[in-house]
Design a protein around this motif. Structure first.
Motif, mmCIF file in Angstrom:
data_model
loop_
_atom_site.group_PDB
_atom_site.id
_atom_site.type_symbol
_atom_site.label_atom_id
_atom_site.label_comp_id
_atom_site.label_asym_id
_atom_site.label_seq_id
_atom_site.Cartn_x
_atom_site.Cartn_y
_atom_site.Cartn_z
ATOM 1 N N THR A 195 83.121 -9.207 -13.105
ATOM 2 C CA THR A 195 84.526 -9.425 -12.750
ATOM 3 C C THR A 195 84.702 -9.869 -11.301
ATOM 4 O OG1 THR A 195 84.817 -7.086 -12.154
ATOM 5 C CG2 THR A 195 85.325 -7.720 -14.432
ATOM 6 N N GLY A 196 83.673 -9.689 -10.477
ATOM 7 C CA GLY A 196 83.806 -10.090 -9.077
ATOM 8 C C GLY A 196 82.518 -9.939 -8.300
ATOM 9 N N PHE A 197 82.494 -10.568 -7.134
ATOM 10 C CA PHE A 197 81.322 -10.522 -6.246
ATOM 11 C C PHE A 197 81.829 -10.740 -4.833
ATOM 12 C CE2 PHE A 197 77.596 -12.416 -4.136
ATOM 13 C CZ PHE A 197 76.590 -11.555 -4.545
ATOM 14 N N GLU A 198 81.555 -9.790 -3.930
ATOM 15 C CA GLU A 198 82.049 -9.909 -2.567
ATOM 16 C C GLU A 198 81.087 -9.269 -1.574
ATOM 17 O OE1 GLU A 198 85.581 -7.706 -1.730
ATOM 18 O OE2 GLU A 198 84.974 -5.965 -2.893
ATOM 19 N N ASN A 199 81.182 -9.711 -0.332
ATOM 20 C CA ASN A 199 80.405 -9.099 0.748
ATOM 21 C C ASN A 199 81.257 -8.000 1.372
ATOM 22 O OD1 ASN A 199 78.069 -10.752 0.599
ATOM 23 N ND2 ASN A 199 79.231 -12.424 1.538
ATOM 24 N N LYS A 200 80.680 -6.808 1.458
ATOM 25 C CA LYS A 200 81.410 -5.660 1.985
ATOM 26 C C LYS A 200 80.464 -4.801 2.803
ATOM 27 C CE LYS A 200 84.384 -1.872 0.414
ATOM 28 N NZ LYS A 200 84.973 -1.197 -0.780
ATOM 29 N N LEU A 202 78.503 -6.310 -6.479
ATOM 30 C CA LEU A 202 78.756 -6.895 -7.792
ATOM 31 C C LEU A 202 79.660 -5.955 -8.572
ATOM 32 C CD1 LEU A 202 78.028 -9.118 -9.902
ATOM 33 C CD2 LEU A 202 76.185 -7.598 -10.665
ATOM 34 N N SER A 203 80.723 -6.495 -9.141
ATOM 35 C CA SER A 203 81.648 -5.701 -9.942
ATOM 36 C C SER A 203 81.656 -6.215 -11.377
ATOM 37 C CB SER A 203 83.071 -5.776 -9.380
ATOM 38 O OG SER A 203 83.124 -5.278 -8.061
ATOM 39 N N GLY A 204 81.820 -5.305 -12.319
ATOM 40 C CA GLY A 204 81.872 -5.724 -13.711
ATOM 41 C C GLY A 204 82.351 -4.611 -14.616
ATOM 42 N N ASN A 205 82.791 -5.001 -15.800
ATOM 43 C CA ASN A 205 83.228 -4.046 -16.805
ATOM 44 C C ASN A 205 82.008 -3.572 -17.598
ATOM 45 O OD1 ASN A 205 85.942 -4.430 -16.099
ATOM 46 N ND2 ASN A 205 86.180 -6.118 -17.559
ATOM 47 N N LEU A 206 81.738 -2.281 -17.539
ATOM 48 C CA LEU A 206 80.646 -1.703 -18.310
ATOM 49 C C LEU A 206 81.248 -1.006 -19.533
ATOM 50 C CD1 LEU A 206 77.682 -0.860 -18.739
ATOM 51 C CD2 LEU A 206 78.142 1.149 -17.299
ATOM 52 N N THR A 207 80.865 -1.509 -20.715
ATOM 53 C CA THR A 207 81.306 -0.914 -21.969
ATOM 54 C C THR A 207 80.146 -0.155 -22.588
ATOM 55 O OG1 THR A 207 82.901 -2.694 -22.365
ATOM 56 C CG2 THR A 207 82.268 -1.358 -24.257
ATOM 57 N N ASN A 250 76.646 -19.819 -7.858
ATOM 58 C CA ASN A 250 77.097 -20.952 -7.055
ATOM 59 C C ASN A 250 76.689 -20.670 -5.615
ATOM 60 O OD1 ASN A 250 78.331 -23.332 -6.323
ATOM 61 N ND2 ASN A 250 80.188 -22.920 -7.513
ATOM 62 N N GLY A 251 75.587 -21.309 -5.173
ATOM 63 C CA GLY A 251 75.045 -20.991 -3.859
ATOM 64 C C GLY A 251 74.466 -19.591 -3.868
ATOM 65 N N ASP A 252 75.022 -18.706 -3.030
ATOM 66 C CA ASP A 252 74.581 -17.311 -2.983
ATOM 67 C C ASP A 252 75.537 -16.373 -3.718
ATOM 68 O OD1 ASP A 252 72.376 -17.980 -1.379
ATOM 69 O OD2 ASP A 252 73.603 -17.879 0.449
ATOM 70 N N THR A 253 76.489 -16.940 -4.431
ATOM 71 C CA THR A 253 77.536 -16.140 -5.057
ATOM 72 C C THR A 253 77.373 -16.057 -6.563
ATOM 73 O OG1 THR A 253 79.123 -16.760 -3.321
ATOM 74 C CG2 THR A 253 80.033 -15.910 -5.382
ATOM 75 N N VAL A 254 77.469 -14.842 -7.087
ATOM 76 C CA VAL A 254 77.513 -14.648 -8.536
ATOM 77 C C VAL A 254 78.952 -14.887 -8.980
ATOM 78 C CG1 VAL A 254 77.204 -13.017 -10.428
ATOM 79 C CG2 VAL A 254 75.634 -12.961 -8.481
ATOM 80 N N GLU A 255 79.164 -15.897 -9.821
ATOM 81 C CA GLU A 255 80.528 -16.241 -10.218
ATOM 82 C C GLU A 255 80.937 -15.656 -11.558
ATOM 83 O OE1 GLU A 255 81.438 -20.376 -9.834
ATOM 84 O OE2 GLU A 255 81.744 -20.134 -7.677
ATOM 85 N N PHE A 314 78.654 -2.093 -7.401
ATOM 86 C CA PHE A 314 77.437 -1.557 -6.800
ATOM 87 C C PHE A 314 76.732 -2.662 -6.013
ATOM 88 C CE2 PHE A 314 76.833 -2.768 -11.215
ATOM 89 C CZ PHE A 314 75.738 -3.611 -11.175
ATOM 90 N N PRO A 315 75.906 -2.305 -5.019
ATOM 91 C CA PRO A 315 75.248 -3.296 -4.166
ATOM 92 C C PRO A 315 74.057 -3.948 -4.862
ATOM 93 C CG PRO A 315 75.216 -1.079 -3.169
ATOM 94 C CD PRO A 315 75.654 -0.937 -4.564
ATOM 95 N N VAL A 316 73.931 -5.272 -4.650
ATOM 96 C CA VAL A 316 72.821 -6.018 -5.238
ATOM 97 C C VAL A 316 72.251 -7.006 -4.224
ATOM 98 C CG1 VAL A 316 73.762 -5.877 -7.576
ATOM 99 C CG2 VAL A 316 74.323 -7.859 -6.145
ATOM 100 N N LYS A 317 71.029 -7.439 -4.512
ATOM 101 C CA LYS A 317 70.425 -8.545 -3.780
ATOM 102 C C LYS A 317 70.055 -9.612 -4.788
ATOM 103 C CE LYS A 317 68.544 -5.874 0.109
ATOM 104 N NZ LYS A 317 67.312 -5.479 0.846
ATOM 105 N N THR A 318 70.380 -10.872 -4.470
ATOM 106 C CA THR A 318 70.058 -11.972 -5.373
ATOM 107 C C THR A 318 69.237 -13.021 -4.639
ATOM 108 O OG1 THR A 318 72.095 -13.180 -4.827
ATOM 109 C CG2 THR A 318 72.185 -11.644 -6.691
ATOM 110 N N SER A 319 68.409 -13.722 -5.382
ATOM 111 C CA SER A 319 67.648 -14.830 -4.802
ATOM 112 C C SER A 319 67.351 -15.839 -5.890
ATOM 113 C CB SER A 319 66.340 -14.326 -4.177
ATOM 114 O OG SER A 319 65.480 -13.796 -5.165
#
Length: 217
Positions: free
Chosen positions: A133-138, A144-149, A79-84, A159-164
């Motif tokens: 599970t989440g995405f925030e600017n810090k 980018l946050s997520g559950n890794l199974t 959504n825009g620049d955000t991973v939802e 961990f830090p990511v770049k999206t385009s």
């Protein structure tokens, strides 16, 4: 004889120190969290499995090995620049070793060891999953946050990511980060589980870099 022994010991220590020093930062790791749900206005992209890949690097006192793992499938909602939201499946049976030529016996031996029960046990656990599970600017970075199974264990990592987004194509590229394999019950050669390894241990940290390309669904 004593001088030679001291020189060898110093060399091993130097290599181990250099390996640790050069490694990327460990991803923030904690207990699993609730999976994110995208808003209705988000745009969904489907992973291009031919152009998405994860690179890995493992360390031991005398050096390191590296390789790749394929992404089997998944979707990501933007959504825009955000991973939802997003969910991806990683094909653990595709683990490859790239620092040893395939023509050499050591390549197949290491790949077989990594695929076996000592490490990722791809027969019992053929896939791993990552769910957003989440995405925030810090601190100026997109986290980018997520559950890794993996191997039956689930932990949340950030961990830090770049999206385009370019038309109907989106890319997500992570900075190189590490995870502590012991938190996913991967015990072989780990000082977290064994006290008598001497210099035969393998570092718990595994470096990962995620390169994802996805097309509008």
């Amino acid at each position: 004889m004593k001088t030679t022994f001291l020189k060898i010991t110093a060399l091993v220590a130097f290599v181990a120190f250099s390996s640790c020093k050069d490694k990327a930062e460990e991803a923030e790791t904690k207990a699993a969290e609730e999976v994110a749900v995208a808003k209705s206005t988000a745009v969904t992209f489907k992973a291009d499995t031919d152009k998405s890949i994860i690179t890995w690097k493992g360390f031991k006192p005398t050096g390191s090995h590296e390789g790749t793992i394929n992404v089997k499938g998944g979707t990501i909602a933007i959504n825009g620049d955000t991973v939802e939201s997003g969910k991806f499946t990683i094909d653990m049976s595709t683990i490859e070793v790239t620092d040893i030529p395939k023509s050499e016996e050591g390549n197949a031996n290491l790949q077989g060891h990594l695929s076996g029960p000592d490490f990722f046990d791809v027969t019992g656990f053929p896939t791993a999953e990552f769910e957003v599970t989440g995405f925030e600017n810090k601190d100026g970075k997109s986290m980018l946050s997520g559950n890794l199974t993996m191997k039956g264990e689930t932990n949340n990592i950030s961990f830090p990511v770049k999206t385009s987004v370019d038309g109907d194509t989106m890319t997500l590229t992570s900075e190189t980060f590490t995870i502590d394999r012991s938190k996913w019950n991967i015990k072989y050669g780990s000082k977290s589980f064994f006290d008598d390894l001497g210099d035969k241990f393998i570092n718990d940290d595994i470096e990962l870099t995620v390169n994802l390309l996805a097309n509008k669904a």
